[in-house]
Write a protein that holds these residues in place. Structure first.
Motif, mmCIF file in Angstrom:
data_model
loop_
_atom_site.group_PDB
_atom_site.id
_atom_site.type_symbol
_atom_site.label_atom_id
_atom_site.label_comp_id
_atom_site.label_asym_id
_atom_site.label_seq_id
_atom_site.Cartn_x
_atom_site.Cartn_y
_atom_site.Cartn_z
ATOM 1 N N LEU A 201 3.459 -37.922 12.313
ATOM 2 C CA LEU A 201 3.111 -38.112 14.186
ATOM 3 C C LEU A 201 2.148 -37.980 14.528
ATOM 4 N N ALA A 202 0.350 -37.453 14.613
ATOM 5 C CA ALA A 202 -0.632 -37.487 14.048
ATOM 6 C C ALA A 202 -1.139 -38.691 13.508
ATOM 7 N N GLN A 203 0.009 -39.780 12.257
ATOM 8 C CA GLN A 203 -1.131 -40.728 11.987
ATOM 9 C C GLN A 203 -0.031 -42.115 12.953
ATOM 10 N N LEU A 204 1.126 -41.997 13.106
ATOM 11 C CA LEU A 204 1.516 -42.386 14.246
ATOM 12 C C LEU A 204 1.407 -42.423 15.413
ATOM 13 N N ARG A 205 0.237 -41.579 16.546
ATOM 14 C CA ARG A 205 -0.051 -41.855 17.567
ATOM 15 C C ARG A 205 -0.994 -42.724 17.218
ATOM 16 N N ARG A 206 -1.116 -43.403 18.879
ATOM 17 C CA ARG A 206 -2.406 -44.614 18.749
ATOM 18 C C ARG A 206 -3.200 -44.108 19.322
ATOM 19 N N ALA A 207 -4.425 -44.381 18.935
ATOM 20 C CA ALA A 207 -5.358 -44.500 18.778
ATOM 21 C C ALA A 207 -6.291 -45.258 20.174
ATOM 22 N N ARG A 208 -5.024 -46.394 21.011
ATOM 23 C CA ARG A 208 -5.754 -46.455 21.908
ATOM 24 C C ARG A 208 -5.477 -45.641 23.198
ATOM 25 N N GLY B 128 -9.017 -41.153 24.206
ATOM 26 C CA GLY B 128 -8.613 -39.432 24.865
ATOM 27 C C GLY B 128 -7.319 -39.756 25.778
ATOM 28 N N ARG B 129 -7.654 -38.971 26.515
ATOM 29 C CA ARG B 129 -6.366 -38.692 27.875
ATOM 30 C C ARG B 129 -6.340 -39.287 28.823
ATOM 31 N N ARG B 130 -5.317 -39.971 29.355
ATOM 32 C CA ARG B 130 -4.986 -40.638 31.218
ATOM 33 C C ARG B 130 -5.452 -40.057 31.797
ATOM 34 N N SER B 131 -5.958 -38.976 32.205
ATOM 35 C CA SER B 131 -6.813 -38.417 32.970
ATOM 36 C C SER B 131 -8.665 -38.001 32.724
ATOM 37 N N THR B 132 -8.486 -38.006 31.299
ATOM 38 C CA THR B 132 -10.548 -37.555 31.030
ATOM 39 C C THR B 132 -10.830 -38.788 29.443
ATOM 40 N N PRO B 133 -9.823 -40.466 30.099
ATOM 41 C CA PRO B 133 -10.717 -41.174 28.683
ATOM 42 C C PRO B 133 -12.444 -41.417 28.271
ATOM 43 N N GLU B 134 -12.217 -42.054 26.921
ATOM 44 C CA GLU B 134 -13.282 -41.635 26.631
ATOM 45 C C GLU B 134 -13.578 -43.544 26.084
#
Length: 192
Positions: A81-88, A132-138
């Motif tokens: 699941l970590a491999q398939l998670r979107r980086a963007r 990052g997360r949608r509330s705290t993007p980087e």
């Protein structure tokens, strides 16, 4: 972080396989091996009948086997699941003032950052990725600088203008950023 975990897991798996293969190869070719070595010689088997059946009568054996296999399966699923998670980052949560918030497409904010960064003096090309997360993007910003660009001024302009405008327009408290500068390749000027 995922890159580090992948490298550590790959390194550990390789080390285990090399050690196990070396032990079997050393014993199998008849090389002298220490007394504590798990295999005695070329006629020795990896797992004897006694070794295979020795633990079956113990009451703790099967629960331990099942628990270890379950942990291995869970770790493998987590890794997959970590491999398939979107980086963007697909969307950014913008404070609209009504308590609900609004969603801004991540690609739209990346496009605005790219446009403003490329309009700065001395920047040939820019690439932006939101993570990052949608509330705290980087933001990860890569700038390709022209030969005449001053890196300190370009970096200052990127942080104080492009990134600050994106942060303010999205209503974010902060927009942590990593800015990478690279020089564009160019031919030397001829002096005549």
């Amino acid at each position: 972080m995922l890159r580090v975990v992948n490298r550590v897991l790959l390194g550990l798996a390789g080390l285990v396989l090399v050690c196990a293969g070396g032990a079997v190869l050393a014993a199998g070719t008849g090389l002298p091996v220490p007394s504590w070595w798990p295999y005695d010689g070329p006629d020795d088997v990896l797992l004897s009948d006694a070794d295979r059946a020795g633990w079956r009568d113990q009451g703790w054996w099967w629960p331990v086997v099942i628990a270890v296999l379950a942990a291995v399966v869970l770790l493998a699923l987590w890794w997959l699941l970590a491999q398939l998670r979107r980086a963007r980052l697909a969307e950014v949560l913008v404070d609209s003032g009504d308590g609900e918030g609004a969603l801004l497409r991540g690609r739209a904010l990346e496009g605005v950052l790219v446009g403003e960064a490329e309009s700065m003096d001395g920047v040939s090309r820019a690439h932006v990725t939101l993570t990052g997360r949608r509330s705290t993007p980087e933001a990860r910003v890569s700038l390709l600088l022209e030969p005449r660009a001053a890196p300190a001024e370009t970096l200052s302009g990127c942080v104080n203008e492009a990134i600050a405008h994106a942060r303010d327009s999205a209503g974010l408290e902060s927009l942590p950023s990593e800015v990478r500068l690279a020089a564009a390749k160019h031919r030397a000027r001829r002096v005549s």
